[in-house]
Design an enzyme around this catalytic site. Structure first.
Site, mmCIF file in Angstrom:
data_model
loop_
_atom_site.group_PDB
_atom_site.id
_atom_site.type_symbol
_atom_site.label_atom_id
_atom_site.label_comp_id
_atom_site.label_asym_id
_atom_site.label_seq_id
_atom_site.Cartn_x
_atom_site.Cartn_y
_atom_site.Cartn_z
ATOM 1 C CG ASP A 23 -2.890 5.003 -4.532
ATOM 2 O OD1 ASP A 23 -2.281 4.926 -3.437
ATOM 3 O OD2 ASP A 23 -2.746 5.937 -5.336
ATOM 4 C CG HIS A 55 -2.278 0.608 0.931
ATOM 5 N ND1 HIS A 55 -2.479 1.582 -0.016
ATOM 6 C CD2 HIS A 55 -3.499 0.362 1.474
ATOM 7 C CE1 HIS A 55 -3.751 1.926 -0.049
ATOM 8 N NE2 HIS A 55 -4.398 1.189 0.839
#
Length: 430
Positions: free
Chosen positions: A406, A402
């Site tokens: 995204d 992450h």
């Protein structure tokens, strides 16, 4: 007689210590010159240590799993005459080709391979202890046999259940699983009580070598990477039909599994969403988006998980991918894969085939930023245009770093895959 101290030589730039992963000698052994003493594992390679002298082993540095500093004494050998002083530190060990895994783990050593369980073909399990005596009338109708025919799997199951194969009634020339099932139905209470009374002994296994590297790398990946996992379901009915049709006319080509088709779909999807086909140097804070797909394929071996790399996967046909998957899997399991074949992946796919679960949460393999796990195919009732049809459905589980990827990009990538996986003609078109 003289004492010869064999010291661990410098086996690589920047290497301060090495792990003992196997001893090939023990104290008291008489050894020959150039005889293999031990296997040592570093972060870069597994190295065979060979004795520069002949003699009797009188001391060893430690146990399997211990770390030995470079330059310290690995073994002490009693020789008839003193060895030339220059031989000790100058002897360069015969090194196995450096083969670090994409997981960060190392190739299994010869010693580890020798320690693998003997296969059922090589050695059948020992006969189990006699089971509780059966009822007199049953024994009279079915006298005990002195020798019974059964496969290794049946013998192992019978041993685990505490069943005496000589007391099992059979319907053919050999005992089968169905015969054991019938015996359990008749003697279920007795067998269950016996099995509960004699549990298996605990087994302690030291985590060393390849398994230790896997454990360390997985722990490091979980510590450093902020994972998130996205699961999407796909209709693979048409793709399965296309695969079966192609297999019927495959000629000399290898039989196609679903994996080559999925790699083709993933390669095309990554071309549209290059932020997932990337590597991340989190120390330099630099992300590299790769123009070609170096597809890592997770392969289970007897000693642990290896990730072999299919180079330029985006330019290969499904037939070429199928051949390369087989070749790399064989090389990984036999320990013959080269360094280049076990490094450099930019994206990884992990598939357990029919053993796959409904969903999974794969761990990203740094410096990569994404990995996909293939789950099993299931037949489901699906409403289509107001009608209920039986369709073949499958989940893909995508885990991402992450810090780089995204959620929107991951979801978009998974939707892009739908257009390829559910439309074989588009997938297979150039």
């Amino acid at each position: 007689m003289a004492r010869y101290e064999f010291k661990l030589p410098d086996i690589g730039e920047g290497i301060a210590e090495a792990e003992i992963v196997a001893w090939h000698v023990k104290v008291g052994d008489e050894i020959a010159e150039d005889q293999q003493i031990a296997d040592m594992m570093t972060d870069k390679a597994t190295v065979e240590m060979e004795s520069p002298v002949a003699g009797k082993v009188i001391e060893l540095a430690g146990e399997v799993g211990d770390q030995v500093p470079i330059g310290s004494v690995l073994a002490v050998i009693e020789t008839e005459a003193a060895a030339p002083a220059e031989e000790a530190p100058a002897t360069v060990p015969k090194s196995k080709e450096e083969r670090p895994l994409a997981d960060g783990a190392e190739k299994p050593t010869r010693a580890q391979q020798k320690e693998l369980p003997i296969t059922a073909v090589e050695k059948e399990p020992a006969e189990p202890a006699p089971a509780p005596r059966v009822e007199p009338e049953v024994a009279e109708k079915e006298p005990a046999r002195t020798h019974v025919l059964a496969s290794p799997a049946v013998r192992a199951r019978a041993r685990d259940l505490g069943i005496d194969l000589a007391q099992v009634k059979i319907a053919s020339d050999r005992i089968r699983h169905s015969d054991l099932d019938a015996y359990l139905l008749y003697h279920g209470g007795t067998v269950s009580a016996r099995s509960a009374a004699a549990p298996r002994k605990d087994e302690t296994i030291k985590v060393v070598g390849l398994r230790r590297k896997i454990a360390e790398n997985m722990a490091e990946a979980n510590r450093r990477i902020q994972h998130f996992t996205l699961v999407e379901e796909y209709d693979v009915t048409a793709l399965e039909d296309a695969r079966q049709m192609m297999n019927r006319d495959r000629g000399a080509n290898p039989k196609l599994t679903l994996l080559p088709f999925l790699i083709t779909a993933l390669s095309r999807g990554l071309a549209e969403w290059p932020m997932l086909n990337a590597t991340f140097d989190d120390e330099a804070m630099v992300v590299t988006r790769h123009g070609s797909v170096q597809m890592g394929v997770a392969t289970q071996t007897p000693n642990g998980l290896m990730v072999a790399t299919i180079s330029d996967a985006q330019s290969r046909s499904v037939w070429e991918l199928a051949s390369e998957i087989l070749r790399l899997a064989d090389a990984a399991r036999s320990g013959e894969a080269t360094r280049d074949e076990l490094t450099g992946a930019t994206f990884t796919v992990s598939s357990l085939g029919p053993m796959g679960g409904v969903t999974s949460t794969p761990v990203v393999n740094p410096p990569q930023v994404a990995i996909v796990a293939v789950n099993k195919i299931e037949e489901k009732l699906v409403p289509i245009d107001g009608e209920i049809e039986v369709r073949k459905r499958m989940n893909l589980s995508l885990s991402c770093d992450h810090r780089v990827v995204d959620g929107w990009d991951a979801a978009s990538f998974m939707q892009t895959l739908t257009g390829y996986i559910e439309n074989p003609l588009r997938l297979l078109s150039a």
